[in-house]
Scaffold this active site. Structure first.
Site, short mmCIF file in Angstrom:
data_model
loop_
_atom_site.label_atom_id
_atom_site.label_comp_id
_atom_site.label_asym_id
_atom_site.label_seq_id
_atom_site.Cartn_x
_atom_site.Cartn_y
_atom_site.Cartn_z
N SER A 38 8.49 32.98 91.59
CA SER A 38 8.92 31.71 91.03
C SER A 38 8.95 30.57 92.04
O SER A 38 8.99 29.40 91.65
CB SER A 38 10.31 31.85 90.39
OG SER A 38 11.25 32.35 91.33
N ASP A 325 18.79 25.27 91.68
CA ASP A 325 19.56 26.13 90.79
C ASP A 325 20.16 27.26 91.62
O ASP A 325 20.31 27.12 92.84
CB ASP A 325 18.71 26.64 89.61
CG ASP A 325 17.51 27.49 90.05
OD1 ASP A 325 17.47 27.94 91.22
OD2 ASP A 325 16.62 27.73 89.22
N HIS A 328 16.62 28.70 93.56
CA HIS A 328 15.49 27.92 94.07
C HIS A 328 15.93 26.64 94.77
O HIS A 328 17.04 26.15 94.56
CB HIS A 328 14.55 27.58 92.91
CG HIS A 328 14.11 28.78 92.14
ND1 HIS A 328 14.73 29.18 90.98
CD2 HIS A 328 13.13 29.69 92.39
CE1 HIS A 328 14.16 30.28 90.53
NE2 HIS A 328 13.19 30.61 91.36
#
Length: 360
Positions: A38, A325, A328
């Site tokens: 991600s 978040d 990340h």
């Protein structure tokens, strides 16, 4: 304050130089191919039956295309690298209609997928290389006169990878769902990951990749998902960071070994763990005001992904935050990493990307 201003001016200068040298000129490399999780996903998970998704606001709230599937507020490390190379952003492979590559997509592809790992039980990274192989064997040849032209394209292209964090966060440290930590000591687990990763990197080489940057695992003990759920002293869960360091200590010599044994290859280490840890523990050095909390409002008390459509409640200065978040980073941190990897000497070693593209 004087040191801070010098540091920020240096980063901005590196960014400006990189952009200035590629604007109004030919790209420095023919293509940018992206693999990983991600940290680099630009939208592949939008099209997968996956829980990890970022195709909604507030993700992308500072990106000119809005929410695209990038797990941050704006650009990722590979977006900045693409800009520095003078290339368009590598599109998510799964977004291609019927997986058909058109001429405008010869400048790279992004295979990264949120939640994937090195091990199949974490999330199948091998599938990304399967997709890459399909593209090379079935799609790319129709755009080149012969196999030599295609091989030249692949050899001169840049390949960037970031994977391994989820093998710890969602596997080794997830003792409720995995028994990995019972079967492997920290050192033996790191060795298992490195052995599997080495095989995947060799496979990429035999498919035509020559200029590869593999990033270290960052300080996973410092992410809000760790610090808000596990007891610790200081800013980070240092035990988790030690696991990442064990992996990174094996990664560096493995990449040196591949470069020595695979003719014409350069496997570059994305030595960014120290930078991430330094920014968390000394945020003011990087003009950051918060290196502990997520900028967006997340599920599970700041430890997970952003809650959809609550952008108005996100921090109003994400460029001053380290974390976007629970997992990340913000665009501003990614910009620093990419700038130093492209032009500097402390992140991407033994050569930066600017030197890598000049390699014959």
């Amino acid at each position: 304050m004087k040191k801070l201003m010098i540091l920020m001016m240096a980063i901005l200068m590196l960014h400006s130089i990189a952009l200035g040298e590629t604007m109004n000129s030919r790209p420095l490399a023919p293509a940018l191919y992206v693999f990983g999780d991600s940290l680099f996903d630009s939208g592949n998970n939008n099209l997968l039956p996956a829980l990890a998704k970022a195709d909604f606001l507030p993700y992308g709230m500072n990106f000119d295309r809005g929410p695209t599937g990038r797990f941050t507020n704006g650009k990722t490390v590979v977006d900045f690298i693409a800009e520095f190379l003078g290339l368009p952003y590598s599109p998510p492979y799964l977004s291609l209609i019927q997986r058909v590559i058109h001429p405008e997509q010869l400048t790279g592809l992004n295979f990264a997928s949120g939640s994937c790992g090195i091990l199949p039980e974490t999330g199948n990274d091998l599938e990304q290389i399967d997709f890459f192989e399909t593209a090379i064997e079935e799609e790319l040849p129709r755009h080149y006169l012969n196999s030599d032209d295609l091989s030249n394209h692949l050899a001169k292209s840049i390949y960037v990878i970031s994977v391994g964090s989820n093998d710890y966060i969602n596997n080794y440290l997830d003792k409720k769902h995995y028994d990995t930590s019972k079967r492997f000591s920290p050192q033996s687990f790191a060795k298992l990951l490195i052995d599997n990763l080495s095989q995947q990197l060799r496979r990429m080489y035999y498919l035509g990749a020559r200029k590869v940057i593999m990033f270290e695992i960052g300080p996973i003990g410092c992410i809000p998902s760790s610090t808000r759920q596990f007891k610790h002293n200081g800013r980070c869960v240092e035990e988790f960071n030690e696991f990442a360091v064990m992996f990174n200590d094996h990664l560096a010599p493995m990449l040196v070994n591949l470069t020595s044994n695979l003719q014409g290859s350069s496997f570059v280490l994305g030595h960014a763990h120290w930078l991430g840890y330094d920014a968390v523990t000394h945020p003011s050095k990087y003009d950051l005001s918060d290196s502990m909390n997520a900028c967006c409002v997340t599920w599970l008390n700041g430890t997970s992904g952003c809650i959809p459509e609550l952008g108005a409640l996100a921090c109003h200065n994400p460029d001053k935050h380290y974390f976007w978040d629970g997992y990340h980073l913000t665009e501003t941190v990614y910009r620093t990493i990419a700038s130093l990897c492209f032009n500097g000497s402390s992140v991407c070693i033994p050569k930066n990307i600017k030197d890598l593209v000049l390699q014959v």
